[in-house]
Design an enzyme around this catalytic site. Sequence first.
Site: not given
Ligand SMILES: *Cc1c(COP(=O)(O)O)cnc(C)c1O
Length: 413
Positions: A79, A133, A223, A198
């Site tokens: 961890r 998001y 993604k 982000d």
């Molecule tokens: C999917 C997404 C998230 C969250 O990510 P997870 O891996 O699903 O927890 C955050 N920001 C953006 C822009 C996203 O598309």
Amino acid sequence: MDALPYDASPALPTPRAPRALATEAVHAGRDDLAALGLHAVPIDLSTTYPSHDARAEAERIDAFATTGARPDGPPVYSRLDNPTTARFEDALARLEGTQSAVAFASGMAALTAVLLVRASMGLRHVVAVRPLYGCSDHLLTAGLLGTEVTWTDVAGIADAIRPDTGLVMVETPANPTLAEVDIRAVAHACGSVPLLVDSTFATPVLQRPVEHGARIVLHSATKYLGGHGDVLAGVVACDEEFAGKLRQVRFATGGVLHPLASYLLLRGLSTLPVRMRAASTSAAELACRLAADPRIARVHYPEIGGAMVAFEVFGNPHDVIAGVRLITPAVSLGSVDTLIQHPASISHRIVEEGDRRSAGISDRLLRMSVGLEDVEDLWRDLTEALSAGPAPTAREGRTAAAGGAREGRPAAR
Ligand SMILES: *Cc1c(COP(=O)(O)O)cnc(C)c1O
């Protein structure tokens, strides 16, 4: 051969000369493999690391508690750190041009850790720009972590900042409208408050936010970084000082990334620039064709490019979702196959309706993540799906287009 595939030294060899992004994508975090006599990245599944020297372990634990720096040698307990995950973190930091990166079990776990680091310093106020998001919006709006959010537009950031503001957060291009912000201008408005971008939709292939003044870059690595729809992960790229705090929070809260996921992410990074280029070419072409299509009220495609296209239909968006055959009707994005979803029903369902509307997320908006299929096959599927439902009358089409194409008859049933 008795050499361990495990690399006990946190510092991987530094390359001789600056390398292009495509080269880093393949080699960063893997520069020591040849010297280890390995080609594929070793996966270290140990949860614990034996030692007969408890005094030395105590010292290493104390050192971690002080700075959050990755421990020298084996990580005591997984961890705290993991060698396979560390390779992914090193690679992502090199791609983003940051000192460090810290990986988490998901994008939401990564954002949670950032918010907890700032809140633990008494800086519980966040200034944020919509859209974000859906779950990020919800996490902030609901104050689940004891934070308080002020929503504003880019012009209002400087005025929204208070003495207890710990973070300014933007997403660009934003999910799901693909709205873009000028990172440099936002960073300027932030003053000394750290700016988190982000950058999930852009990836380091299209944009490196720290070069424009951001201090923290967040990715849902689920993604594009993973890129194949088979790994859930998040990562924060930042300076080493902030990374140390993130590691301490990760250690205490447990949102660690599994080393198998780290392996898949490293594999995904190798092809990231190639995938982004190919998918972006198709996305730009589809955006063009959609913009010329009388069934479409409005197309959103970022100026920086990318593989996401959003569009508003005159007809019923649910008919399009029901009508696709090749394109996968699913939430998420950034995979090798093309995905389409209806944000008002799925990705942004958790955002309150009024907030969704004011963020520009209309009920007629569809969000498409373009993959690596042949563009003609994609267009055929899309155009057939667009014709699937009852056709709008010509009059409706003209009226909505003349009205700036933002509102038409309510579409979602
Ligand atoms: C999917 C997404 C998230 C969250 O990510 P997870 O891996 O699903 O927890 C955050 N920001 C953006 C822009 C996203 O598309």
